[in-house]
Design an enzyme around this catalytic site. Structure first.
Site, PDB file in Angstrom:
ATOM      1  CB  CYS A   1      -0.998   0.486   1.438  1.00  0.00           C
ATOM      2  SG  CYS A   1      -1.772   1.576   0.907  1.00  0.00           S
TER       3      CYS A   1
ATOM      4  CB  CYS B   1      -0.961   1.896   4.313  1.00  0.00           C
ATOM      5  SG  CYS B   1      -2.375   1.959   3.459  1.00  0.00           S
ATOM      6  CG  ASP B   2       3.514   1.384   4.224  1.00  0.00           C
ATOM      7  OD1 ASP B   2       2.470   1.609   5.640  1.00  0.00           O
ATOM      8  OD2 ASP B   2       2.558  -0.103   4.345  1.00  0.00           O
TER       9      ASP B   2
END
Ligand code: NAP
Length: 305
Positions: free
Chosen positions: A132, A135-136
Site C-alpha cells: 500500500c 499507507c506507507d
C-alpha cells in the site's frame, strides 16, 4: 432472521447495504478486515464520476459509509468462515462462533493482494515490503523504492510514489506493460521513474530493514542486485472465495459466476463486485453490481416469503 446478510464492506457491499436498507430490508453487513476493501489503498481515484478533481480512496469510502449508516445498516466486524444453504433459510457462520440466519446473502468479499512468494518477502513485510503506497509511501521520502508489476495498480502507485521518493524503479516480468495507455504515458514522461523490464524478484534482502532486491533476468537468467530502501508489490489479486467454494460455482480463475441479476447458482445467494467473474473491476462496476444484487435480493424475498 435477517432479510439480507452482505459479506464484505468494499464499494459493492456498501452499495448493496445502501440499496437494501433503503428498500426496507433488515440488513447486516459483515466485514472481517477494514471497511472499504482494496480502494482504500488508492491515493487517488480519478475515474469515479461526480468527482472531477479526483478523490482519495479513503475519502470516497468514508462517503459510502456515511450513506450506509444513514439508512441503518447493522454492522458486524467479524469475518465469515462458512455459509450454509437450507433453501429459504441460509446460515452465515462468523469467526466468533455466531451463526446468523438470513433469507438472502450477497457475497461481496472482493479480492486480496497477491504475494511474490520469494525469500525475504514475509520477513520484511512492514520493514520495507509494502502492499500500500498510500499507507506507507511517506516512510520513503527522498529514498529509492521499487514497484513490482505492470498493471494499472503498479503504475498508478508508482506515479504516486514519485511525489515522495527520489527514485522509483518499476520492475516488470515482461517487456510490455498491462496498464492502460494514459498511465503508461505518464510514467514514461516522469523523470523519477526507471523501468526494469524482463525481470522478476528472486529475493528481498536486508538487515533490520530492506536494503536491496535480487533480480533475475527472465530472458538470460542473469542475477543482479538492486539497492533499494523499499518495495511495493502490485502483482494482481486473488478472489476471497475460501468460505464458499464448495457451494457456489466459480470460473476457472476462482471468481463467482453470476447472471446479469447477480444471481449465483444457489437461489437467494447473490454476488457483487470484484469477487464476480466480470470483464471490468472498478469502483463504479462494483457499486453497480451491489445495487443490482440488493434489488434482486428484494425481488427474491417478495416472491418467496
Ligand atoms: P493486474 O491487472 O492483474 O496486473 C498484475 C500485474 O502483475 C501484471 O502486469 C502481471 O504481469 C504482474 N504479475 C502477476 N503475477 C506476477 C508475479 N508472480 N511476479 C511478477 N509480476 C507479476 O492487477 P492490478 O494492477 O492490481 O489491477 C487489478 C484490477 O483492478 C484490474 O482489472 C485493473 O484494471 C483494475 N484497476 C483499475 C484502476 C483504475 O482504473 N484507475 C486502478 C488500479 C486497478 P503480466 O502483465 O505479465 O501478466
Amino acid at each position: 432472521m435477517h432479510d439480507v446478510v452482505i459479506i464484505g464492506g468494499g464499494p459493492a457491499g456498501l452499495t448493496a447495504g445502501i440499496y437494501a436498507a433503503r428498500g426496507g430490508l433488515k440488513t447486516l453487513l459483515c466485514e472481517g478486515k477494514i471497511l472499504g476493501g482494496q480502494i482504500v489503498l488508492s491515493y487517488e481515484v480519478e475515474n469515479y464520476p461526480g468527482f472531477p478533481q479526483g478523490i482519495s480512496g479513503m475519502e470516497l469510502i468514508e462517503n459510502f459509509t456515511k450513506q450506509v449508516e444513514k439508512f441503518g445498516v447493522e454492522m458486524s466486524y467479524e469475518g465469515v468462515v462458512k455459509i450454509d444453504d437450507d433453501r429459504e433459510c441460509k446460515s452465515v457462520h462468523l469467526t466468533n462462533g455466531t451463526c446468523i440466519k438470513t433469507k438472502t446473502i450477497i457475497i461481496a468479499s472482493g479480492a486480496s493482494s497477491n504475494k511474490l512468494g520469494c525469500p525475504g518477502e514475509k520477513k520484511f513485510t512492514g520493514k520495507g515490503v509494502s502492499y500500500c503506497a498510500t499507507c506507507d509511501g511517506a516512510f520513503f521520502r527522498n529514498k529509492t523504492v521499487a514497484v513490482i508489476g505492470g498493471g494499472d495498480s503498479a503504475i498508478e502507485e508508482a506515479l504516486y510514489l514519485t511525489n515522495l521518493a527520489k527514485k522509483v524503479y518499476i520492475i516488470h516480468r515482461r517487456n510490455q506493460l498491462r496498464a492502460i495507455k494514459i498511465l503508461q504515458d505518464r510514467a514514461e514522461k516522469n523523470s523519477k521513474i526507471e523501468f526494469i523490464f524482463n525481470h522478476i524478484v528472486k529475493e528481498v534482502q536486508g538487515d533490520k530493514l530492506v536494503n536491496g532486491l535480487m533480480l533475475k533476468n527472465t530472458q538470460t537468467g542473469e542475477l543482479t542486485r538492486l539497492p533499494i530502501d523499499g518495495v511495493f508489490v502490485y502483482i494482481g489479486v486473488t478472489p476471497n472465495t475460501m468460505f464458499v467454494k464448495d457451494l457456489i460455482k466459480l470460473d476457472e480463475e476462482g471468481y463467482i459466476l453470476t447472471d446479469e441479476k447477480m444471481e449465483t447458482n444457489v437461489e437467494g445467494i447473490f454476488a457483487a463486485g470484484d469477487i464476480r467473474s466480470t470483464p471490468l473491476r472498478q469502483v463504479i462496476t462494483a457499486a453497480s453490481d451491489g445495487a443490482i444484487a440488493a434489488s434482486s435480493a428484494q425481488k427474491y424475498i417478495e416472491s418467496k416469503f
